[in-house]
Design a protein around this motif. Structure first.
Motif, PDB file in Angstrom:
ATOM      1  N   ALA A 158      -9.617  -2.018   3.528  1.00 36.20           N
ATOM      2  CA  ALA A 158     -10.512  -1.624   4.942  1.00 36.20           C
ATOM      3  C   ALA A 158     -11.031  -0.508   4.464  1.00 36.20           C
ATOM      4  O   ALA A 158     -10.701   0.889   4.432  1.00 36.20           O
ATOM      5  N   LEU A 159     -12.334  -0.584   4.741  1.00 34.07           N
ATOM      6  CA  LEU A 159     -12.748   1.199   5.292  1.00 34.07           C
ATOM      7  C   LEU A 159     -12.356   1.592   6.135  1.00 34.07           C
ATOM      8  O   LEU A 159     -13.067   1.538   7.341  1.00 34.07           O
ATOM      9  N   LEU A 160     -11.477   2.553   6.899  1.00 39.07           N
ATOM     10  CA  LEU A 160     -11.155   3.095   8.275  1.00 39.07           C
ATOM     11  C   LEU A 160     -11.885   4.252   8.234  1.00 39.07           C
ATOM     12  O   LEU A 160     -12.050   5.240   7.735  1.00 39.07           O
ATOM     13  N   GLY A 161     -12.732   4.480   9.274  1.00 34.80           N
ATOM     14  CA  GLY A 161     -13.252   5.510   9.959  1.00 34.80           C
ATOM     15  C   GLY A 161     -13.957   5.646  10.956  1.00 34.80           C
ATOM     16  O   GLY A 161     -14.421   3.832  11.755  1.00 34.80           O
ATOM     17  N   PRO A 162     -14.089   6.672  12.497  1.00 34.38           N
ATOM     18  CA  PRO A 162     -14.363   6.889  13.565  1.00 34.38           C
ATOM     19  C   PRO A 162     -16.156   6.332  13.316  1.00 34.38           C
ATOM     20  O   PRO A 162     -16.662   5.921  11.883  1.00 34.38           O
ATOM     21  N   ASN A 163     -16.607   6.065  14.730  1.00 35.18           N
ATOM     22  CA  ASN A 163     -18.219   5.397  14.125  1.00 35.18           C
ATOM     23  C   ASN A 163     -19.099   6.610  14.108  1.00 35.18           C
ATOM     24  O   ASN A 163     -19.023   8.287  14.188  1.00 35.18           O
ATOM     25  N   GLY A 164     -20.208   6.109  13.467  1.00 33.37           N
ATOM     26  CA  GLY A 164     -20.882   6.962  13.041  1.00 33.37           C
ATOM     27  C   GLY A 164     -20.245   7.979  11.014  1.00 33.37           C
ATOM     28  O   GLY A 164     -20.724   8.556  10.590  1.00 33.37           O
ATOM     29  N   ALA A 165     -19.176   7.557  10.913  1.00 35.83           N
ATOM     30  CA  ALA A 165     -19.012   8.172   9.394  1.00 35.83           C
ATOM     31  C   ALA A 165     -19.208   7.811   8.447  1.00 35.83           C
ATOM     32  O   ALA A 165     -19.147   8.395   7.548  1.00 35.83           O
ATOM     33  N   ILE A 179      -6.861   1.559  13.432  1.00 42.01           N
ATOM     34  CA  ILE A 179      -5.728   1.835  12.382  1.00 42.01           C
ATOM     35  C   ILE A 179      -5.097   0.942  12.478  1.00 42.01           C
ATOM     36  O   ILE A 179      -4.341  -0.176  11.285  1.00 42.01           O
ATOM     37  N   GLU A 180      -4.763  -0.091  13.692  1.00 39.86           N
ATOM     38  CA  GLU A 180      -4.038  -1.859  13.151  1.00 39.86           C
ATOM     39  C   GLU A 180      -4.772  -2.699  12.723  1.00 39.86           C
ATOM     40  O   GLU A 180      -4.167  -3.412  11.893  1.00 39.86           O
ATOM     41  N   GLU A 181      -5.461  -2.724  12.786  1.00 38.37           N
ATOM     42  CA  GLU A 181      -6.699  -3.834  12.031  1.00 38.37           C
ATOM     43  C   GLU A 181      -6.373  -3.055  10.307  1.00 38.37           C
ATOM     44  O   GLU A 181      -5.974  -3.939   9.200  1.00 38.37           O
ATOM     45  N   ALA A 182      -6.666  -2.029  10.091  1.00 44.73           N
ATOM     46  CA  ALA A 182      -6.145  -1.623   8.658  1.00 44.73           C
ATOM     47  C   ALA A 182      -5.111  -1.768   7.707  1.00 44.73           C
ATOM     48  O   ALA A 182      -5.061  -2.755   7.270  1.00 44.73           O
ATOM     49  N   GLU A 183      -4.238  -1.054   8.992  1.00 42.30           N
ATOM     50  CA  GLU A 183      -2.865  -2.182   8.983  1.00 42.30           C
ATOM     51  C   GLU A 183      -2.057  -3.205   8.371  1.00 42.30           C
ATOM     52  O   GLU A 183      -1.668  -3.374   7.944  1.00 42.30           O
TER      53      GLU A 183
END
Ligand SMILES: Nc1ncnc2c1ncn2[C@@H]1O[C@H](COP(=O)(O)OP(=O)(O)O)[C@@H](O)[C@H]1O
Ligand SMILES: [Mg+2]
Length: 308
Positions: free
Chosen positions: A36-43, A195-199
């Motif tokens: 999972a590549l986790l990051g805010p919009n525009g990351a 975050i929940e999705e990555a987790e």
């Protein structure tokens, strides 16, 4: 061949307007994992996927897909990849069967009705094979996109924000779907700002912000590292500095010296709280009140992303 599914080295992307969307990204994704590549919009998540899939031209760095350089051996590299894009755009008047079969053809693969049949069955779309896309529910449309992305038998699947703007129920069924893909032997890279999705989904997590990959870690390690608790000790008298005997414990002063904050790992039996209280007594530091606070993953993520 046993190398990684994806290897990215010092990848940069500067868009024509000067915006640096990727900054020295180095990453390896192992075969068979869900990353999972986790990051805010525009990351820079979609840009990263675009660079791997040959949609975005990198400004520097190297990408290999199952050992194939994605520029010099573009067709080979690309044939390994399935992409489920962030935006849903697809011919609404086509049937499920035709849409998926056509996608396979685009990759120059010979027709294989048995494979397509199995794929549609795996994605619970078989009953709908002769239905036009516009007649399908949102969840089914998403699954058609997955079927399209898998139509040419890729072994690396990108899912760009698979559940953005999707209700909870559909999100859960997507998660189950992705797990099934892994069981089929597909390596999955998904991007998300949940975050929940990555987790829930990932074997490993990369946190990206402002084009930089800040952390890459096994999920368990990351959650363990991040799943902290804070003990807040309100003092009678302000402390100007930590006494030497209290240094090195991960203690910090807050509220103008009126509070000590001790961060610890609640999962560990020997978490340091007892010995901290002992040492405070020895130092004659008196507490008026105390509280504990759990740092939510949300907090931690914000902190991680805010720091960089
Ligand atoms: N074609 C483009 N031209 C200029 N800037 C772009 C372009 N595409 C994306 N960006 C910018 O690059 C940054 C990263 O975008 P993107 O990769 O879409 O992020 P994410 O998918 O993580 O939301 C953002 O600041 C975005 O505005
Ligand atoms: Mg995006």
């Amino acid at each position: 061949m046993n190398g990684p599914a994806l290897s990215i080295q010092t990848l940069d992307k500067v868009y024509a307007n000067g915006l640096k969307a990727l900054d020295q990204v180095t990453l390896e994704v192992r075969r068979g994992e869900i990353f999972a590549l986790l990051g805010p919009n525009g990351a820079g998540k979609t840009t990263l996927i675009g660079a791997v899939c040959g949609i975005v031209q990198p400004s520097g760095g190297r990408i290999e897909v199952f050992g194939h350089d994605n520029i010099r051996e573009y067709r080979k590299a690309r044939s390994h990849i399935g992409l489920v894009p962030q935006e849903l755009t697809t011919g609404m008047f086509e049937t499920v069967w035709n849409t998926v079969s056509f996608s396979r053809g685009l990759f120059g693969k010979p027709a294989n009705p048995l494979y397509i049949e199995q794929l549609l069955k795996n994605l619970a779309l078989w009953e709908k094979k002769d239905t036009q896309l516009r007649m399908l529910s949102g969840g089914m449309k998403r699954r058609v996109l997955i079927a399209k992305a898998l139509s040419h038998e890729p072994d690396l699947l990108f899912l760009d924000e698979p559940t953005a703007g999707v209700d909870v129920e559909l999100r859960k069924s997507m998660w189950a779907q992705v797990r099934r893909l892994r069981e089929m032997g597909v390596t999955v890279i998904l991007t998300t700002h949940y975050i929940e999705e990555a987790e829930e989904m990932a074997d490993r997590i990369g946190v990206i912000n402002k084009g930089r990959l800040i952390v890459t870690e096994d999920k368990k390690t990351l959650m363990h590292k991040l799943g902290r608790k804070e003990l807040l000790l309100d003092l009678y008298k302000p402390l100007e500095a930590l006494p030497p005997s209290l240094a090195g414990l991960g203690l910090r002063i807050a509220e103008g010296g009126m509070r000590l904050v001790f961060t610890y790992d609640p999962a560990q039996e020997n978490n340091g709280v007892v010995s901290l209280l002992d040492r405070l007594r020895e130092e004659g530091v008196k507490c008026k009140d105390f509280n504990t606070r759990e740092s939510s993953l949300e907090d931690i993520f914000v902190q991680l992303v805010g720091d960089s």
